[in-house]
Design a protein around this motif. Structure first.
Motif, PDB file in Angstrom:
ATOM      1  N   SER A 100       0.802  -1.230   0.000  1.00 42.11           N
ATOM      2  CA  SER A 100       0.000   0.000   0.000  1.00 42.11           C
ATOM      3  C   SER A 100       0.835   1.280   0.000  1.00 42.11           C
ATOM      4  N   SER A 101       2.157   1.169  -0.109  1.00 47.27           N
ATOM      5  CA  SER A 101       2.974   2.372  -0.257  1.00 47.27           C
ATOM      6  C   SER A 101       2.792   2.926  -1.670  1.00 47.27           C
ATOM      7  N   VAL A 102       2.976   4.241  -1.810  1.00 48.08           N
ATOM      8  CA  VAL A 102       2.723   4.900  -3.088  1.00 48.08           C
ATOM      9  C   VAL A 102       3.925   4.749  -4.015  1.00 48.08           C
ATOM     10  N   PHE A 103       3.700   4.150  -5.160  1.00 45.54           N
ATOM     11  CA  PHE A 103       4.733   4.044  -6.198  1.00 45.54           C
ATOM     12  C   PHE A 103       4.654   5.218  -7.166  1.00 45.54           C
ATOM     13  N   PHE A 104       3.429   5.647  -7.496  1.00 40.74           N
ATOM     14  CA  PHE A 104       3.247   6.742  -8.454  1.00 40.74           C
ATOM     15  C   PHE A 104       1.932   7.438  -8.127  1.00 40.74           C
ATOM     16  N   ASN A 105       1.959   8.767  -8.137  1.00 40.38           N
ATOM     17  CA  ASN A 105       0.738   9.533  -7.863  1.00 40.38           C
ATOM     18  C   ASN A 105       0.868  10.870  -8.589  1.00 40.38           C
ATOM     19  N   GLN A 106       0.162  11.006  -9.689  1.00 36.68           N
ATOM     20  CA  GLN A 106       0.324  12.200 -10.515  1.00 36.68           C
ATOM     21  C   GLN A 106      -1.011  12.612 -11.125  1.00 36.68           C
ATOM     22  N   ALA A 107      -1.311  13.921 -11.059  1.00 32.82           N
ATOM     23  CA  ALA A 107      -2.502  14.471 -11.708  1.00 32.82           C
ATOM     24  C   ALA A 107      -2.083  15.100 -13.034  1.00 32.82           C
ATOM     25  N   PHE A 108      -2.903  14.885 -14.066  1.00 32.38           N
ATOM     26  CA  PHE A 108      -2.602  15.393 -15.405  1.00 32.38           C
ATOM     27  C   PHE A 108      -3.753  16.261 -15.899  1.00 32.38           C
ATOM     28  N   THR A 109      -3.405  17.332 -16.588  1.00 30.69           N
ATOM     29  CA  THR A 109      -4.372  18.120 -17.347  1.00 30.69           C
ATOM     30  C   THR A 109      -3.866  18.201 -18.783  1.00 30.69           C
ATOM     31  N   LYS A 110      -4.628  18.854 -19.624  1.00 26.46           N
ATOM     32  CA  LYS A 110      -4.195  19.044 -21.015  1.00 26.46           C
ATOM     33  C   LYS A 110      -2.831  19.719 -21.074  1.00 26.46           C
ATOM     34  N   ASN A 111      -2.580  20.643 -20.154  1.00 30.30           N
ATOM     35  CA  ASN A 111      -1.311  21.370 -20.155  1.00 30.30           C
ATOM     36  C   ASN A 111      -0.115  20.470 -19.881  1.00 30.30           C
ATOM     37  N   SER A 112      -0.364  19.304 -19.277  1.00 30.20           N
ATOM     38  CA  SER A 112       0.723  18.363 -19.023  1.00 30.20           C
ATOM     39  C   SER A 112       1.340  17.853 -20.317  1.00 30.20           C
ATOM     40  N   PHE A 113       0.583  17.948 -21.414  1.00 32.93           N
ATOM     41  CA  PHE A 113       1.031  17.405 -22.697  1.00 32.93           C
ATOM     42  C   PHE A 113       1.104  18.482 -23.785  1.00 32.93           C
ATOM     43  N   LYS A 114       1.187  19.743 -23.365  1.00 35.08           N
ATOM     44  CA  LYS A 114       1.044  20.845 -24.321  1.00 35.08           C
ATOM     45  C   LYS A 114       2.123  20.853 -25.394  1.00 35.08           C
ATOM     46  N   ASP A 115       3.317  20.315 -25.100  1.00 36.89           N
ATOM     47  CA  ASP A 115       4.385  20.374 -26.085  1.00 36.89           C
ATOM     48  C   ASP A 115       4.223  19.366 -27.224  1.00 36.89           C
ATOM     49  N   ILE A 116       3.226  18.483 -27.144  1.00 37.92           N
ATOM     50  CA  ILE A 116       2.978  17.580 -28.274  1.00 37.92           C
ATOM     51  C   ILE A 116       1.611  17.858 -28.918  1.00 37.92           C
ATOM     52  N   LEU A 117       0.976  18.962 -28.535  1.00 33.75           N
ATOM     53  CA  LEU A 117      -0.339  19.308 -29.071  1.00 33.75           C
ATOM     54  C   LEU A 117      -0.208  20.399 -30.128  1.00 33.75           C
ATOM     55  N   THR A 118      -1.100  20.355 -31.097  1.00 33.58           N
ATOM     56  CA  THR A 118      -1.183  21.435 -32.067  1.00 33.58           C
ATOM     57  C   THR A 118      -1.841  22.645 -31.401  1.00 33.58           C
ATOM     58  N   PRO A 119      -1.656  23.850 -31.973  1.00 28.59           N
ATOM     59  CA  PRO A 119      -2.313  25.037 -31.393  1.00 28.59           C
ATOM     60  C   PRO A 119      -3.822  24.882 -31.265  1.00 28.59           C
ATOM     61  N   GLN A 120      -4.447  24.190 -32.227  1.00 27.90           N
ATOM     62  CA  GLN A 120      -5.897  23.998 -32.176  1.00 27.90           C
ATOM     63  C   GLN A 120      -6.301  23.240 -30.918  1.00 27.90           C
ATOM     64  N   PHE A 121      -5.598  22.148 -30.619  1.00 27.51           N
ATOM     65  CA  PHE A 121      -5.973  21.331 -29.473  1.00 27.51           C
ATOM     66  C   PHE A 121      -5.471  21.917 -28.157  1.00 27.51           C
ATOM     67  N   GLN A 122      -4.408  22.714 -28.204  1.00 19.25           N
ATOM     68  CA  GLN A 122      -4.005  23.428 -27.002  1.00 19.25           C
ATOM     69  C   GLN A 122      -5.107  24.378 -26.551  1.00 19.25           C
TER      70      GLN A 122
END
Length: 206
Positions: A100-122
């Motif tokens: 039950s120890s935490v290995f991974f805990n991360q919240a994501f939004t669209k901005n988390s992936f902004k460098d692979i998005l086109t301007p339209q989807f950003q």
């Protein structure tokens, strides 16, 4: 004679009145009501809250995965191709070890992936989903997408999120073919490499 003439005029007047009344009733009966215009949809919609849990075997152990998606107010409102407004989403991935120890805990939004998005989807895309997509000896894989929040739309950029055995993540555009131009970029969260270098350096100084 005058009386007969009066009776004829009276009968004609009654007949004319009855005819007009019938014609009016028929006109009202067949009158097509004016169709009301559909008001524009000005509401801000939200995708449903979604929760997913699974226990997976990985690296000779078991890990408990949980994925939680919720619409949020802290991100700008996005629009479908039809102009309908939607809230953007936040997705949290939490992975617990067998103890039950935490290995991974991360919240994501669209901005988390902004460098692979086109301007339209950003600007107008929403973070639609992240789902568990298998593993190999060193990585856990998650598939996701950023795109039009209309469930009938196929306008989106697919992405792959990769969590390594150190609990660090990277991501890239998935190889699924979409009809969108996009940056084919991979981002790697390599902060753990510096931590490892510092650890080795400190050890050598002992």
């Amino acid at each position: 004679m005058k009386r007969i003439y009066t009776l004829i005029l009276t009968a004609a007047a009654i007949t004319l009145t009855a005819g007009c009344s019938k014609e009016k009733k028929d006109s009202e009966y067949y009158k097509i009501p004016k169709q009301a215009e559909t008001p524009a949809d000005t509401a801000v919609h939200a995708m449903e809250v979604h929760d997913y849990e699974e226990v997976v075997a990985w690296n000779n152990s078991q890990y408990h995965l949980s994925i939680h998606r919720v619409a949020i107010d802290s991100m700008p409102v996005v629009h479908t191709s039809e102009g309908v407004k939607y809230k953007d989403n936040r997705i949290r991935i939490k992975i617990l070890r067998r103890d039950s120890s935490v290995f991974f805990n991360q919240a994501f939004t669209k901005n988390s992936f902004k460098d692979i998005l086109t301007p339209q989807f950003q600007k107008e895309g929403a973070l639609l989903n992240l789902v568990y997509d298998g593993s190999d000896n060193d990585h856990l894989f998650f598939a996701g997408s950023v795109g039009d929040p209309d469930e009938l739309s196929d306008e989106m950029i697919p992405l792959k999120l990769i969590v390594d055995r150190y609990g660090k993540y990277s991501y890239k555009v998935d190889e699924i073919d979409t009809h969108n131009d996009r940056a084919d970029t991979t981002f790697i969260d390599d902060s753990y490499l510096k931590d490892e270098e510092d650890r080795i350096k400190n050890k050598s100084n002992l």
